[in-house]
Design a protein around this motif. Sequence first.
Motif, PDB file in Angstrom:
ATOM      1  N   GLU A 109       0.509  -9.814   6.014  1.00 16.11           N
ATOM      2  CA  GLU A 109       0.952  -9.801   4.622  1.00 16.11           C
ATOM      3  C   GLU A 109       0.716  -8.441   3.946  1.00 16.11           C
ATOM      4  N   VAL A 110       0.177  -7.488   4.696  1.00 16.15           N
ATOM      5  CA  VAL A 110      -0.070  -6.160   4.144  1.00 16.15           C
ATOM      6  C   VAL A 110       1.048  -5.223   4.589  1.00 16.15           C
ATOM      7  N   MET A 111       1.697  -4.579   3.617  1.00 19.92           N
ATOM      8  CA  MET A 111       2.819  -3.694   3.887  1.00 19.92           C
ATOM      9  C   MET A 111       2.455  -2.248   3.525  1.00 19.92           C
ATOM     10  N   PHE A 112       2.677  -1.325   4.451  1.00 24.20           N
ATOM     11  CA  PHE A 112       2.430   0.092   4.219  1.00 24.20           C
ATOM     12  C   PHE A 112       3.774   0.795   4.018  1.00 24.20           C
ATOM     13  N   PHE A 113       4.005   1.274   2.802  1.00 23.92           N
ATOM     14  CA  PHE A 113       5.300   1.861   2.454  1.00 23.92           C
ATOM     15  C   PHE A 113       5.310   3.380   2.512  1.00 23.92           C
ATOM     16  N   GLY A 114       4.199   3.991   2.877  1.00 27.48           N
ATOM     17  CA  GLY A 114       4.135   5.449   2.877  1.00 27.48           C
ATOM     18  C   GLY A 114       4.036   5.989   1.461  1.00 27.48           C
ATOM     19  N   ILE A 168       0.847  -1.191   0.000  1.00 24.58           N
ATOM     20  CA  ILE A 168       0.000   0.000   0.000  1.00 24.58           C
ATOM     21  C   ILE A 168       0.880   1.238   0.000  1.00 24.58           C
ATOM     22  N   LEU A 169       0.685   2.114  -0.993  1.00 28.37           N
ATOM     23  CA  LEU A 169       1.396   3.393  -1.022  1.00 28.37           C
ATOM     24  C   LEU A 169       0.446   4.499  -0.573  1.00 28.37           C
ATOM     25  N   GLY A 170       0.961   5.419   0.229  1.00 31.92           N
ATOM     26  CA  GLY A 170       0.154   6.517   0.755  1.00 31.92           C
ATOM     27  C   GLY A 170       0.521   6.768   2.209  1.00 31.92           C
ATOM     28  N   ASN A 171       0.333   7.981   2.661  1.00 32.83           N
ATOM     29  CA  ASN A 171       0.672   8.351   4.040  1.00 32.83           C
ATOM     30  C   ASN A 171      -0.490   8.069   4.986  1.00 32.83           C
TER      31      ASN A 171
END
Length: 375
Positions: free
Chosen positions: A255-260, A233-236
């Motif tokens: 399994e869900v990754m938040f990359f900013g 997931i991309l986004g702040n």
Amino acid sequence: MKKHKLLILGTRGIPGNHGGFETFAERLALYLVKKGWHVTVYCQSNGEKFYRRKFYYSLWQGINLVHIPVPKNSSFWSILFDFKAAFNAVNQEGIVLTLGYNTAIFSLLYKLRNRLNVTNMDGMEWWRKKWNFLEKAWLYINERCAVWLSDHLIADHPQIKKYLRQEVKTSKPISVIPYSAQVVTKADETLLKRYCLVPRRYALVIARPEPENSILEIVSAFSQRPRNLLLVILGNYFPHKNAYHQQVLAAASDEVMFFGAIYNQEVVKSLRYYTRLYIHGHQVGGTNPSLIEALSAGSPILAHKNPFNSWVAGKDAYYFQDENDCSQKITQILDDETNIETMKQNSFARYYEEFADDRDLKAYEDLFLNRLNHK
């Protein structure tokens, strides 16, 4: 030979670091400068150190930048920035291109001076769930102002033209010009390593974390069962400030990754090109540039089912209606390797059919020249 002049307003400025209109303004300005146009873009400068300064000017790749300082990035100060930009632009020569209608009330300045004003109507901004009543009212009023005060309207999607004709009931000239993007036939695989990603072993979502973008439904759907791959997931996300962000993070499995937010376009290009599945949850708006860029990279598409996405991604993409439907479609798609490759080719086919190369930029220039010739 006298140069044609264009003033671009309505964005936070260029170089584009925010996506959306900023990226488009940069593309259009660079394209027109190469074609011999004199282009000016108004840019918002945030921070107290800027606010103490008056307007200042710079030149970037042949484009004239007008920097307007405000103390911080907020709705109030953005409105003031738009007013100052409009007040300055009305005293300059050239066509005025306003990207978005959030402060279209200021277009009255152009009307009073008989200035040629073209407005990109964006999506149905006042429909978005994130706005309160007063904010929706402001946007609704400005939508009407844009229609009344502009000389020519641009819709980035056929559905927006239909809405303007049937619901707003305007007879103003409307051009449908969807966004375009450059095709991506290769990308730097090594850029994935810094995020510990393996090509084709992740799904991807690029969207602002807002309810109308279906982020919660997508994350919840993906997290219903183990997938044996990642959802990126991309986004702040700011859970300490935003209840919706908190809900999304709470619903996510391991399994869900938040990359900013990632603004490096080479990295984003690689993420799109090597994704196993691109999930697009936007419910409101016209032609979303992020979806076009996914098609241009051949990303297999699973999108929220609505008239906007259905026209952009085409009949061969996959669509979901709610969380459970999304979960079922994810399972169906990820378990079929042959279908993944077919979906990839379908995305490229739809891209070449409607959104290839710089046809949007050429369409804008043709529109401007036509208006100048019939002024």
